[in-house]
Motif scaffolding. Sequence first.
Motif, PDB file in Angstrom:
ATOM      1  N   GLY A  27       0.830  -1.202   0.000  1.00 15.34           N
ATOM      2  CA  GLY A  27       0.000   0.000   0.000  1.00 15.34           C
ATOM      3  C   GLY A  27       0.862   1.250   0.000  1.00 15.34           C
ATOM      4  O   GLY A  27       1.814   1.359   0.783  1.00 15.34           O
ATOM      5  N   ALA A  29       0.447   5.131   0.529  1.00 16.31           N
ATOM      6  CA  ALA A  29      -0.359   6.295   0.920  1.00 16.31           C
ATOM      7  C   ALA A  29       0.537   7.520   0.977  1.00 16.31           C
ATOM      8  O   ALA A  29       1.711   7.420   1.343  1.00 16.31           O
ATOM      9  CB  ALA A  29      -1.008   6.050   2.281  1.00 16.31           C
ATOM     10  N   THR A  68      -3.112   3.976  -2.202  1.00 15.03           N
ATOM     11  CA  THR A  68      -4.200   4.008  -1.224  1.00 15.03           C
ATOM     12  C   THR A  68      -4.138   5.387  -0.568  1.00 15.03           C
ATOM     13  O   THR A  68      -3.524   6.302  -1.119  1.00 15.03           O
ATOM     14  CB  THR A  68      -4.071   2.847  -0.214  1.00 15.03           C
ATOM     15  OG1 THR A  68      -5.177   2.902   0.695  1.00 15.03           O
ATOM     16  CG2 THR A  68      -2.773   2.869   0.570  1.00 15.03           C
ATOM     17  N   ARG A  72      -7.892   5.280   4.092  1.00 16.40           N
ATOM     18  CA  ARG A  72      -8.398   4.091   3.414  1.00 16.40           C
ATOM     19  C   ARG A  72      -7.505   2.864   3.586  1.00 16.40           C
ATOM     20  O   ARG A  72      -7.912   1.735   3.304  1.00 16.40           O
ATOM     21  CB  ARG A  72      -8.538   4.398   1.910  1.00 16.40           C
ATOM     22  CG  ARG A  72      -9.607   3.583   1.195  1.00 16.40           C
ATOM     23  CD  ARG A  72      -9.750   3.989  -0.261  1.00 16.40           C
ATOM     24  NE  ARG A  72      -8.564   3.675  -1.035  1.00 16.40           N
ATOM     25  CZ  ARG A  72      -7.965   4.523  -1.866  1.00 16.40           C
ATOM     26  NH1 ARG A  72      -8.425   5.736  -2.012  1.00 16.40           N
ATOM     27  NH2 ARG A  72      -6.889   4.166  -2.545  1.00 16.40           N
ATOM     28  N   ARG A  73      -6.279   3.078   4.036  1.00 20.14           N
ATOM     29  CA  ARG A  73      -5.298   1.988   4.010  1.00 20.14           C
ATOM     30  C   ARG A  73      -5.690   0.805   4.898  1.00 20.14           C
ATOM     31  O   ARG A  73      -5.370  -0.337   4.592  1.00 20.14           O
ATOM     32  CB  ARG A  73      -3.909   2.504   4.369  1.00 20.14           C
ATOM     33  CG  ARG A  73      -3.704   2.919   5.826  1.00 20.14           C
ATOM     34  CD  ARG A  73      -2.461   3.788   5.923  1.00 20.14           C
ATOM     35  NE  ARG A  73      -1.875   3.851   7.264  1.00 20.14           N
ATOM     36  CZ  ARG A  73      -2.311   4.608   8.254  1.00 20.14           C
ATOM     37  NH1 ARG A  73      -3.406   5.355   8.091  1.00 20.14           N
ATOM     38  NH2 ARG A  73      -1.689   4.615   9.426  1.00 20.14           N
ATOM     39  N   ASP A  76      -8.191  -1.339   2.873  1.00 14.80           N
ATOM     40  CA  ASP A  76      -7.484  -1.981   1.756  1.00 14.80           C
ATOM     41  C   ASP A  76      -6.677  -3.173   2.251  1.00 14.80           C
ATOM     42  O   ASP A  76      -6.600  -4.210   1.588  1.00 14.80           O
ATOM     43  CB  ASP A  76      -6.558  -0.976   1.054  1.00 14.80           C
ATOM     44  CG  ASP A  76      -7.330  -0.024   0.140  1.00 14.80           C
ATOM     45  OD1 ASP A  76      -8.539  -0.248  -0.047  1.00 14.80           O
ATOM     46  OD2 ASP A  76      -6.727   0.930  -0.382  1.00 14.80           O
ATOM     47  N   ARG A  81      -6.694  -5.992  -0.611  1.00 13.96           N
ATOM     48  CA  ARG A  81      -6.250  -5.269  -1.811  1.00 13.96           C
ATOM     49  C   ARG A  81      -4.744  -5.016  -1.756  1.00 13.96           C
ATOM     50  O   ARG A  81      -4.105  -4.830  -2.784  1.00 13.96           O
ATOM     51  CB  ARG A  81      -7.018  -3.948  -1.959  1.00 13.96           C
ATOM     52  CG  ARG A  81      -8.401  -4.133  -2.551  1.00 13.96           C
ATOM     53  CD  ARG A  81      -9.029  -2.822  -2.978  1.00 13.96           C
ATOM     54  NE  ARG A  81      -9.469  -2.034  -1.832  1.00 13.96           N
ATOM     55  CZ  ARG A  81     -10.662  -2.145  -1.271  1.00 13.96           C
ATOM     56  NH1 ARG A  81     -11.543  -3.008  -1.742  1.00 13.96           N
ATOM     57  NH2 ARG A  81     -11.000  -1.400  -0.238  1.00 13.96           N
TER      58      ARG A  81
END
Length: 258
Positions: A27, A29, A68, A72-73, A76, A81
Motif C-alpha cells: 500500500g 499512501a 491508497t 483508506r489503508r 485496503d 487489496r
Amino acid sequence: MTSRVLLAALALFLTSSLEAAQLVRIGAAHFPPYTVRPENGADTGLLPQLVEALNRSQADYQFVLVPTSIPRRFNDFKQGRVDMAIFENPDWGWQDVPHTAVDMGLEDAEIFVTQRQPDRQQSYFADLRGKRLALFSGYHYAFAEFNPDPKFLIGQYNATLTYSHDSNLQMVVRGRADIALVTRSYLSDYLLRNPEVGPQLLVSERIDQIYHHYALIRPQAPISADVFQQLLQKLRDNGQMLEIFQPYRIELVPPHAH
C-alpha cells in the motif's frame, strides 16, 4: 521447425520465471518523503526506491505499489487489496487489524517548527495551549494522545489540518500558524529545496514522537515476516538501506528485540 521449438521453449521459460516470482502488493499512501502522491503514478519518494532495491536483490518476489490513502489503508489491508503496509507503526490504529509486524530498523522523528523571532526560544515549544497549530490531516500525534479525529484537534488545539507539509511550513513562515509539526526527514528535504527558508525557522529540540518504522504483513500475504526481514537485512548488509535513507536523516538502528 527448430526455431519454433526454441521460441516455444523460451516463451515457456519466461512464463514460468514470471510465475515463480510471487506478487506482493504494498500500500502506498501519501506520506512524504516516504511516498509522494502515489495516485499520480509518479514513482517519487523513498518507498519506490526501497521497492526497486528489493526487486533487484532477489527473484522470488515481485513487489508492486498499490495507491491508497491514509484513511483508506486499513480497509485496503483488511480486504486484501494490499498485502503489506510499510513505514507504519502498530499503534497507529492497527490494534484491531490482524497483521505481523516486521521491525525495519529505521527511525525518524516528528518535530515542531515555528517562525524565528528575536524573543522566541526553545521554551516556546513547551506549552501548545493557545497556539495555532498546522497539522497533517490523518496523522497520529503523540501530544494529542494519537487521536487523529479532526474535530478533537481543531477543538482542543486550534489546529488547521491540511494534506501538505509544504503548506503547513508556509503558514508558519507567513505567520498564519504559530507551530507546524513535520517529520525530520521531510524538513531536511524541504530545506534542501528551499534553502532561503531555513534562517526564518526555529526548529524544536523537543520531539513529539520517534517514528520507529515497521512493515505490517497481512496473515494471507504471499511473503512471511521472516522472509521479508531477511530481504531487508540483505539491503542493510550491502549498504543500500543507508544509501536510500541517510540523505533524509532517517537513522538506521538495530531492530527492537521481540
